[in-house]
Scaffold this motif. Structure first.
Motif, mmCIF file in Angstrom:
data_model
loop_
_atom_site.group_PDB
_atom_site.id
_atom_site.type_symbol
_atom_site.label_atom_id
_atom_site.label_comp_id
_atom_site.label_asym_id
_atom_site.label_seq_id
_atom_site.Cartn_x
_atom_site.Cartn_y
_atom_site.Cartn_z
ATOM 1 N N VAL A 1 5.259 -10.810 35.820
ATOM 2 C CA VAL A 1 6.673 -10.806 35.442
ATOM 3 C C VAL A 1 7.445 -11.754 36.351
ATOM 4 C CG1 VAL A 1 8.767 -9.425 35.253
ATOM 5 C CG2 VAL A 1 6.585 -8.460 34.544
ATOM 6 N N CYS A 2 8.065 -12.789 35.774
ATOM 7 C CA CYS A 2 8.854 -13.736 36.543
ATOM 8 C C CYS A 2 10.077 -13.034 37.135
ATOM 9 C CB CYS A 2 9.310 -14.897 35.657
ATOM 10 S SG CYS A 2 10.412 -16.069 36.505
ATOM 11 N N PRO A 3 10.307 -13.151 38.445
ATOM 12 C CA PRO A 3 11.454 -12.472 39.053
ATOM 13 C C PRO A 3 12.799 -13.083 38.661
ATOM 14 C CG PRO A 3 10.347 -13.863 40.671
ATOM 15 C CD PRO A 3 9.485 -13.867 39.439
ATOM 16 N N HIS A 4 12.788 -14.234 38.018
ATOM 17 C CA HIS A 4 14.028 -14.913 37.652
ATOM 18 C C HIS A 4 14.429 -14.654 36.203
ATOM 19 C CE1 HIS A 4 13.794 -16.952 41.498
ATOM 20 N NE2 HIS A 4 12.566 -17.363 41.202
ATOM 21 N N CYS A 5 13.443 -14.778 35.289
ATOM 22 C CA CYS A 5 13.779 -14.625 33.863
ATOM 23 C C CYS A 5 13.149 -13.396 33.226
ATOM 24 C CB CYS A 5 13.357 -15.870 33.088
ATOM 25 S SG CYS A 5 11.554 -16.100 33.004
ATOM 26 N N SER A 6 12.286 -12.679 33.976
ATOM 27 C CA SER A 6 11.605 -11.467 33.506
ATOM 28 C C SER A 6 10.583 -11.725 32.410
ATOM 29 C CB SER A 6 12.624 -10.415 33.013
ATOM 30 O OG SER A 6 13.444 -10.001 34.076
ATOM 31 N N GLU A 7 10.264 -13.003 32.163
ATOM 32 C CA GLU A 7 9.218 -13.312 31.185
ATOM 33 C C GLU A 7 7.846 -13.005 31.791
ATOM 34 O OE1 GLU A 7 7.391 -17.104 28.653
ATOM 35 O OE2 GLU A 7 9.353 -17.254 29.639
ATOM 36 N N CYS A 8 6.941 -12.472 30.972
ATOM 37 C CA CYS A 8 5.605 -12.103 31.442
ATOM 38 C C CYS A 8 4.597 -13.180 31.032
ATOM 39 C CB CYS A 8 5.188 -10.752 30.864
ATOM 40 S SG CYS A 8 3.629 -10.132 31.522
ATOM 41 N N THR A 9 3.874 -13.715 32.017
ATOM 42 C CA THR A 9 2.878 -14.762 31.782
ATOM 43 C C THR A 9 1.492 -14.217 32.099
ATOM 44 O OG1 THR A 9 4.463 -16.472 32.417
ATOM 45 C CG2 THR A 9 2.136 -17.086 32.393
ATOM 46 N N ASN A 10 0.527 -14.476 31.222
ATOM 47 C CA ASN A 10 -0.837 -13.987 31.423
ATOM 48 C C ASN A 10 -1.597 -14.931 32.357
ATOM 49 O OD1 ASN A 10 -0.600 -11.728 29.689
ATOM 50 N ND2 ASN A 10 -0.839 -13.078 27.927
ATOM 51 N N ILE A 11 -1.599 -14.622 33.653
ATOM 52 C CA ILE A 11 -2.290 -15.476 34.611
ATOM 53 C C ILE A 11 -3.781 -15.129 34.696
ATOM 54 C CG2 ILE A 11 -0.249 -15.951 35.992
ATOM 55 C CD1 ILE A 11 -1.102 -13.792 37.908
ATOM 56 N N PHE A 12 -4.134 -13.916 34.264
ATOM 57 C CA PHE A 12 -5.539 -13.539 34.130
ATOM 58 C C PHE A 12 -5.851 -13.455 32.637
ATOM 59 C CE2 PHE A 12 -4.428 -11.166 38.179
ATOM 60 C CZ PHE A 12 -4.969 -12.135 39.002
ATOM 61 N N ALA A 13 -7.011 -12.917 32.331
ATOM 62 C CA ALA A 13 -7.334 -12.627 30.933
ATOM 63 C C ALA A 13 -6.464 -11.478 30.449
ATOM 64 C CB ALA A 13 -8.812 -12.276 30.811
ATOM 65 N N GLN A 14 -6.530 -11.198 29.174
ATOM 66 C CA GLN A 14 -5.782 -10.073 28.627
ATOM 67 C C GLN A 14 -6.596 -9.419 27.531
ATOM 68 O OE1 GLN A 14 -2.401 -10.590 25.949
ATOM 69 N NE2 GLN A 14 -1.145 -9.309 27.292
ATOM 70 N N GLY A 15 -6.470 -8.114 27.415
ATOM 71 C CA GLY A 15 -7.087 -7.385 26.313
ATOM 72 C C GLY A 15 -8.414 -6.745 26.634
ATOM 73 N N GLY A 16 -8.976 -7.024 27.811
ATOM 74 C CA GLY A 16 -10.271 -6.443 28.153
ATOM 75 C C GLY A 16 -10.238 -4.930 28.237
ATOM 76 N N GLY A 17 -9.153 -4.403 28.769
ATOM 77 C CA GLY A 17 -9.019 -2.956 28.876
ATOM 78 C C GLY A 17 -8.976 -2.275 27.515
ATOM 79 N N GLN A 18 -8.255 -2.882 26.592
ATOM 80 C CA GLN A 18 -8.170 -2.313 25.253
ATOM 81 C C GLN A 18 -9.520 -2.344 24.546
ATOM 82 O OE1 GLN A 18 -5.071 -4.000 22.857
ATOM 83 N NE2 GLN A 18 -5.374 -2.552 21.177
ATOM 84 N N LEU A 19 -10.267 -3.445 24.709
ATOM 85 C CA LEU A 19 -11.593 -3.534 24.105
ATOM 86 C C LEU A 19 -12.536 -2.477 24.684
ATOM 87 C CD1 LEU A 19 -12.099 -7.414 23.997
ATOM 88 C CD2 LEU A 19 -11.672 -5.884 22.053
ATOM 89 N N LEU A 20 -12.444 -2.256 26.002
ATOM 90 C CA LEU A 20 -13.278 -1.244 26.647
ATOM 91 C C LEU A 20 -12.932 0.142 26.129
ATOM 92 C CD1 LEU A 20 -15.398 -0.559 28.841
ATOM 93 C CD2 LEU A 20 -13.501 -0.383 30.469
ATOM 94 N N ALA A 21 -11.654 0.406 25.977
ATOM 95 C CA ALA A 21 -11.225 1.705 25.462
ATOM 96 C C ALA A 21 -11.735 1.924 24.038
ATOM 97 C CB ALA A 21 -9.699 1.800 25.500
ATOM 98 N N GLU A 22 -11.650 0.896 23.231
ATOM 99 C CA GLU A 22 -12.128 1.007 21.849
ATOM 100 C C GLU A 22 -13.642 1.208 21.813
ATOM 101 O OE1 GLU A 22 -10.774 -2.588 20.076
ATOM 102 O OE2 GLU A 22 -8.682 -1.903 19.869
ATOM 103 N N GLN A 23 -14.358 0.544 22.716
ATOM 104 C CA GLN A 23 -15.809 0.662 22.747
ATOM 105 C C GLN A 23 -16.257 2.086 23.029
ATOM 106 O OE1 GLN A 23 -17.657 -1.930 25.604
ATOM 107 N NE2 GLN A 23 -19.702 -1.079 25.322
ATOM 108 N N TYR A 24 -15.507 2.792 23.893
ATOM 109 C CA TYR A 24 -15.880 4.161 24.272
ATOM 110 C C TYR A 24 -15.005 5.218 23.591
ATOM 111 C CZ TYR A 24 -19.079 2.427 27.838
ATOM 112 O OH TYR A 24 -20.132 1.835 28.487
ATOM 113 N N SER A 25 -14.215 4.794 22.618
ATOM 114 C CA SER A 25 -13.347 5.717 21.869
ATOM 115 C C SER A 25 -12.421 6.502 22.797
ATOM 116 C CB SER A 25 -14.194 6.692 21.034
ATOM 117 O OG SER A 25 -14.992 6.001 20.110
ATOM 118 N N ILE A 26 -11.847 5.770 23.765
ATOM 119 C CA ILE A 26 -10.890 6.335 24.711
ATOM 120 C C ILE A 26 -9.498 5.818 24.351
ATOM 121 C CG2 ILE A 26 -10.174 6.373 27.146
ATOM 122 C CD1 ILE A 26 -13.105 5.926 27.868
#
Length: 277
Positions: free
Chosen positions: A201-226
């Motif tokens: 989250v940019c401290p000036h404009c509050s825009e969120c930039t993906n500096i790492f990957a994104q979505g891995g947590g959601q894929l893991l949750a779906e894989q284990y039905s969590i």
């Protein structure tokens, strides 16, 4: 009778990986619950790296932050209150029991397990709506002790749950996968999974930039039905307040509740509360 007898619900924050922000997520969860009017306890069972007191600005040298040993158990520290009144927010950590906060804990397994059991059952919490337990990374002795002690409670099936924390990167996801296996083998009910450090989250404009990957947590949750509870970004304002200690910052509680990360956490909290409906 133990210190757990008057606690309605316990949430254990877990991750197989260090450095994913478990302590920050534990603090955010406890703060959101407190802001919603609940009586909250926050227990730090990371013996070798206790960071929760620092985040909340709890100065051990202050008399109001002294832990006392009583017949009913150790007294937790009251947070967000004067020294003359009880608080809806209470905190306990190994850091509060050390003569020097910089001392290293150089203990073998049995002594560590005995201390974790003492922290779990020997604290005089009083009546709480929620107890949040921040754990060290891994799936070894400390976690087995936590699970064993908590599951001995007669109402554990109803009041004991886990939340898993990961970051988007594949290395973290692989380690958290082992934590899921640990929970499955120990029949530990998982509320859901949070993808932390998902963007900046940019401290000036509050825009969120993906500096790492994104979505891995959601894929893991779906894989284990969590259930996937949501994503939390790196929030410089929140981290700055936690680094200084909430109680050491003027209007610290009000400021941290208004950070972008905490606003997002309110949506996660609603899913957690809905779990028990």
């Amino acid at each position: 009778m133990t210190g757990l007898d008057n606690i309605k619900r316990i949430i254990v924050v877990l991750s197989g990986k260090g450095g994913v922000g478990k302590s920050t997520v534990s603090a955010e969860l406890a703060l959101c619950l407190y802001a919603s009017g609940n009586r909250v306890g926050l227990l730090d069972v990371d013996l070798c790296g206790p960071s929760i007191p620092k985040m909340f600005g709890v100065d051990k040298t202050s008399q109001s932050n002294t832990v006392y040993e009583t017949e009913e158990g150790m007294t937790p520290v009251n947070v967000f209150s004067s020294s003359n009144e009880s608080s809806r927010f209470k905190l306990m950590s190994m850091a509060l029991l050390l003569d020097n906060p910089n001392d290293a804990i150089i203990w073998r397994g049995p002594r560590k397990m005995a201390m974790i059991q003492r922290l779990l059952t020997g604290v005089k919490w009083g009546e709480l709506d929620y107890l949040i337990i921040d754990t060290p990374p891994g799936t070894s002795d400390e976690h087995i002790t936590v699970m064993t002690v908590l599951k001995q409670h007669e109402h554990a099936k109803d009041f004991l749950r886990a939340i898993l924390v990961t970051t988007p990167q594949m290395l973290s996801i692989n380690d958290v996968r082992r934590e899921i296996t640990f929970c499955q083998k120990t029949s530990f009910h998982i509320i859901g999974l949070i993808e932390n450090m998902s963007g900046y989250v940019c401290p000036h404009c509050s825009e969120c930039t993906n500096i790492f990957a994104q979505g891995g947590g959601q894929l893991l949750a779906e894989q284990y039905s969590i259930p996937f509870l949501g994503r939390l970004p790196i929030d410089n304002q929140l981290n700055t307040i936690l680094d200084q200690g909430i109680q050491q910052v003027e209007n610290g509680f009000k400021m941290i509740i208004e950070t972008e990360a905490m606003k997002l956490f309110k949506n996660i909290l609603q899913q957690i509360l809905d779990h028990w409906q």
